[in-house]
Design an enzyme around this catalytic site. Structure first.
Site, mmCIF file in Angstrom:
data_model
loop_
_atom_site.group_PDB
_atom_site.id
_atom_site.type_symbol
_atom_site.label_atom_id
_atom_site.label_comp_id
_atom_site.label_asym_id
_atom_site.label_seq_id
_atom_site.Cartn_x
_atom_site.Cartn_y
_atom_site.Cartn_z
ATOM 1 N NE ARG A 187 -4.121 -2.328 2.123
ATOM 2 C CZ ARG A 187 -3.912 -3.253 2.914
ATOM 3 N NH1 ARG A 187 -4.799 -2.886 3.839
ATOM 4 N NH2 ARG A 187 -5.257 -4.388 2.321
ATOM 5 C CD GLU B 255 -10.328 -11.149 8.992
ATOM 6 O OE1 GLU B 255 -9.068 -11.144 10.093
ATOM 7 O OE2 GLU B 255 -10.579 -10.306 7.751
ATOM 8 C CE LYS C 182 -11.870 -8.077 10.434
ATOM 9 N NZ LYS C 182 -10.840 -6.981 10.239
ATOM 10 N N GLY D 275 -12.840 -5.759 2.951
ATOM 11 C CA GLY D 275 -12.565 -7.292 2.045
ATOM 12 C C GLY D 275 -12.363 -6.441 0.178
HETATM 13 P P1 13P Z 1 -10.409 -4.807 5.301
HETATM 14 O O1 13P Z 1 -11.633 -4.450 6.239
HETATM 15 O O2 13P Z 1 -9.279 -4.260 4.423
HETATM 16 O O3 13P Z 1 -11.011 -5.516 4.632
HETATM 17 O O4 13P Z 1 -9.223 -5.598 6.494
HETATM 18 C C1 13P Z 1 -10.117 -5.895 7.055
HETATM 19 C C2 13P Z 1 -8.817 -7.029 7.750
HETATM 20 O O5 13P Z 1 -8.392 -7.401 9.179
HETATM 21 C C3 13P Z 1 -8.656 -7.828 7.245
HETATM 22 O O6 13P Z 1 -8.102 -8.801 8.065
#
Ligand code: 13P
Length: 350
Positions: A39, A183, A225, A268
């Protein structure tokens, strides 16, 4: 059923409740070196430890962030860093009333024998790492599994391997006093329909909760998550905000036990405004039907405007912090069903 009683149980429940406080969500700022550097490179920012520290300093010192953010997920490098004046980031967060968390997984690696699929690694020595992070002040953790959608994937092998690892991670976290954020991310990449995403997400969540149950993870001491149920980025028929909200909530109601204190979505790859609009619609329309709090744990959808403006230049910090606060405020409102696109025109109130 085992006779194991966890001495941390009450503390874990309390931490999970604080993470899911009304009006607040979680800020993911746990990008690995690889992701953070990618990034930075896009914006011409030097990929040095010092610039990564400067950027994370910008985030944790944003005035007023605690109004909208209950917890911040850190990366191993970040949890060990300090501000220019030498105050550890962990202390800065604690003094602001923001709970420090830590990314525990060590990345998604190719799953043997399954082209295009990944399994997340990081279970080795995890008990010892958890003890160190707890001692440093972390009170929750995160582990991300990735599930790709393709013609013949995800495979059963991929779902089982990732769910098993998530459950073993979560059990170790609870044993060591960290609330596990579980997650399982179903990736948005591809041209699949929202219906296909629904099926894959439902199968993924069933598999994950089955494994969590088998490993005797306490559902009332964890946070889920998930990704939203959404059409693929290249889908010829993108789903509407109403469809995303309805199908996501339906999928969660079918799979997530009522004793889980909260669901905090990842963004995401959705745009900033989409991520807010989807979360808002879920809360505005279905909030009273959900047994768990429904909020955000975004990285890109909170950070991106601030990073784009900062570009590695310290003179840009104050305005970049305003941009960060604005996205935090919009998502906080969305978590209460009180967001409207008009908010995008208003400056953040510090
Ligand atoms: P994003 O919200 O950018 O998808 O990232 C969340 C995250 O913690 C990914 O592991």
């Amino acid at each position: 059923m085992s006779f194991y009683t966890n001495p941390y149980a009450e503390e874990l429940r309390k931490t999970a409740r604080a993470m899911m406080a009304p009006n607040k969500g979680i800020l993911a700022m746990d990008e690995s070196h690889g992701t953070c550097n990618k990034r930075f490179q896009k914006l011409g920012i030097p990929t040095t430890e010092e610039r990564r520290r400067a950027y994370r300093q910008l985030i944790v010192t944003t005035p007023g962030l605690h109004q909208f953010i209950s917890g911040a997920i850190l990366f191993d490098e970040t949890i060990r860093q300090s501000t220019d004046s030498g105050t550890p980031f962990v202390q800065v967060l604690q003094e602001a009333g923001i709970i420090p968390g830590i990314k525990l997984d060590q990345g998604a690696k190719d799953l043997a024998g399954h082209p295009g699929e990944k399994v997340t690694e990081g279970l080795d020595n995890l008990r010892e790492r958890i003890a160190e992070y707890y001692q440093m002040g972390a009170r929750f953790a995160k582990w991300r599994a990735v599930i790709a959608i393709g013609e013949a994937i995800p495979s059963r092998a991929c779902l089982d391997a990732n769910a098993h690892a998530l459950a073993r991670y979560a059990a170790l976290c609870q044993e060591g006093g960290l609330v596990p954020i579980v997650e399982p991310e179903v990736l948005i990449d591809g041209d699949h329909s929202i219906e296909r995403c629904y099926d894959v997400t439902q199968e993924t969540l069933h598999t994950v909760f089955d494994q969590l149950y088998r490993q005797e993870v306490a559902f009332d001491q964890m946070i889920l998550k998930p990704s939203m149920v959404i059409s693929g980025l290249e889908s010829p028929a993108p789903a509407s905000v109403e469809q995303v909200a309805e199908m996501t909530i339906r999928c969660l109601l079918n799979t997530v036990p009522a004793s889980v204190p909260g669901v905090a979505f990842l963004s995401g790859g959705q745009s900033n405004e989409q991520a807010s609009a989807h979360l808002n619609e879920m809360n505005a329309k279905y909030g009273d039907r959900c047994p768990w709090r429904v909020t955000f744990s975004y990285a890109r959808a909170i950070q991106q405007p601030a990073l784009d403006y900062w570009r590695g230049n310290d003179a840009n910090v104050p305005h970049a912090q305003q941009l960060l606060l604005h996205r935090a405020r919009c998502n906080s409102a969305a978590s209460m069903g009180q967001y409207s696109p008009d908010m995008e025109k208003q400056p953040a109130l510090v």
